[in-house]
Design a protein around this motif. Sequence first.
Motif, short mmCIF file in Angstrom:
data_model
loop_
_atom_site.label_atom_id
_atom_site.label_comp_id
_atom_site.label_asym_id
_atom_site.label_seq_id
_atom_site.Cartn_x
_atom_site.Cartn_y
_atom_site.Cartn_z
N ILE A 192 17.95 5.77 31.07
CA ILE A 192 16.96 4.70 30.91
C ILE A 192 16.77 4.42 29.42
O ILE A 192 16.66 5.35 28.61
CB ILE A 192 15.62 5.09 31.54
N GLY A 193 16.74 3.15 29.08
CA GLY A 193 16.51 2.76 27.69
C GLY A 193 17.76 2.26 27.01
O GLY A 193 18.87 2.34 27.54
N ALA A 194 17.57 1.73 25.81
CA ALA A 194 18.67 1.13 25.05
C ALA A 194 19.42 2.21 24.26
O ALA A 194 19.05 2.54 23.13
CB ALA A 194 18.13 0.06 24.11
N LEU A 195 20.46 2.76 24.87
CA LEU A 195 21.25 3.80 24.23
C LEU A 195 22.20 3.21 23.19
O LEU A 195 22.74 2.12 23.38
CB LEU A 195 22.06 4.58 25.26
N LEU A 196 22.40 3.95 22.11
CA LEU A 196 23.43 3.58 21.15
C LEU A 196 24.81 3.86 21.75
O LEU A 196 24.94 4.69 22.66
CB LEU A 196 23.26 4.38 19.86
N ARG A 197 25.82 3.20 21.23
CA ARG A 197 27.17 3.38 21.78
C ARG A 197 27.59 4.85 21.76
O ARG A 197 28.12 5.36 22.74
CB ARG A 197 28.18 2.53 21.01
N HIS A 198 27.36 5.52 20.64
CA HIS A 198 27.79 6.92 20.52
C HIS A 198 27.15 7.78 21.59
O HIS A 198 27.80 8.62 22.23
CB HIS A 198 27.43 7.45 19.12
N ASP A 199 25.85 7.58 21.82
CA ASP A 199 25.13 8.39 22.81
C ASP A 199 25.62 8.10 24.23
O ASP A 199 25.80 9.02 25.03
CB ASP A 199 23.63 8.13 22.70
N LEU A 200 25.82 6.84 24.54
CA LEU A 200 26.28 6.48 25.88
C LEU A 200 27.71 6.97 26.10
O LEU A 200 28.03 7.50 27.17
CB LEU A 200 26.20 4.96 26.07
N GLU A 201 28.54 6.81 25.10
CA GLU A 201 29.94 7.23 25.23
C GLU A 201 30.03 8.74 25.44
O GLU A 201 30.87 9.22 26.22
CB GLU A 201 30.71 6.82 23.97
N GLU A 202 29.16 9.47 24.80
CA GLU A 202 29.14 10.93 24.96
C GLU A 202 28.82 11.31 26.40
O GLU A 202 29.44 12.20 26.98
CB GLU A 202 28.09 11.52 24.00
N VAL A 203 27.85 10.62 26.98
CA VAL A 203 27.48 10.87 28.38
C VAL A 203 28.64 10.54 29.31
O VAL A 203 28.96 11.30 30.23
CB VAL A 203 26.23 10.03 28.76
N LEU A 204 29.27 9.41 29.07
CA LEU A 204 30.36 8.97 29.95
C LEU A 204 31.55 9.92 29.89
O LEU A 204 32.17 10.21 30.91
CB LEU A 204 30.79 7.55 29.57
N LEU A 205 31.86 10.40 28.71
CA LEU A 205 33.00 11.30 28.56
C LEU A 205 32.76 12.62 29.28
O LEU A 205 33.69 13.24 29.80
CB LEU A 205 33.30 11.54 27.08
N GLU A 206 31.51 13.05 29.33
CA GLU A 206 31.18 14.28 30.06
C GLU A 206 31.52 14.13 31.54
O GLU A 206 32.02 15.06 32.17
CB GLU A 206 29.69 14.60 29.91
N HIS A 207 31.24 12.95 32.09
CA HIS A 207 31.51 12.72 33.51
C HIS A 207 32.96 12.34 33.76
O HIS A 207 33.49 12.60 34.84
CB HIS A 207 30.60 11.61 34.04
N LEU A 208 33.61 11.77 32.76
CA LEU A 208 34.99 11.34 32.92
C LEU A 208 35.94 12.53 32.92
O LEU A 208 36.94 12.55 33.66
CB LEU A 208 35.36 10.37 31.80
N ASN A 209 35.64 13.53 32.11
CA ASN A 209 36.55 14.69 31.97
C ASN A 209 36.31 15.73 33.07
O ASN A 209 35.29 15.78 33.69
CB ASN A 209 36.34 15.33 30.59
#
Length: 209
Positions: A192-209
């Motif tokens: 929830i909220g306006a995440l910066l690219r770096h923060d969002l990308e970090e979350v996505l990579l955790e789930h992608l790997n």
Amino acid sequence: VTPSCPYCPRAVLLAHQIAIESKGRVESECVEASENMDLAMKFNVRSVPQQVINGDRDSISTGLQPEAKFVDDVLRYGSSRFAEIMEAEEAKRALAEKLVDVPAAPVTITDRNFDEAVRKYPMLVVDCWAEWCAPCRMVAPVVEALAQDYQGRIAFGKLDVDHNPGIAGRYQIMSIPTLLIFKGGRLVDTKIGALLRHDLEEVLLEHLN
């Protein structure tokens, strides 16, 4: 309408807005019931706001109407081309909601195609937003850039919560922007909220790997 009605100003504003956007094809008139008793009796006005289109009693609706329903009623009772117009709108909607196989940009997610999208894409990020939401506009370019950079690995979609209350209610979305992250057809994370690219990308990579 009546002066004491709390919902009437919004109903009048909506009617005038539709008239303005129609560029002369629709006219809107506000009538105060207490000063026009003949009309009030003719259309059996018992509560306000009440809308009547082209004097057609079948078109009467009472209460503050959702914009989409109001527009449909205007087309239905105000145009002889209603069926043709609605068919064109349906074709336009279907094209907008088409889920491409490997999207390089966010796809349009709605109440109608949401479940299909969750099943179709191995990993899907749904950006829940609204037109009036300023933080949503901050997230939009981040989502668009990630959709391009992760094409073929992560699909991104945008869901307007104002026009898709079913999904918003299902996932109890109370604040926006909200990002719903699905993997293998299952909700694995919510941000929830306006995440910066770096923060969002970090979350996505955790789930992608």
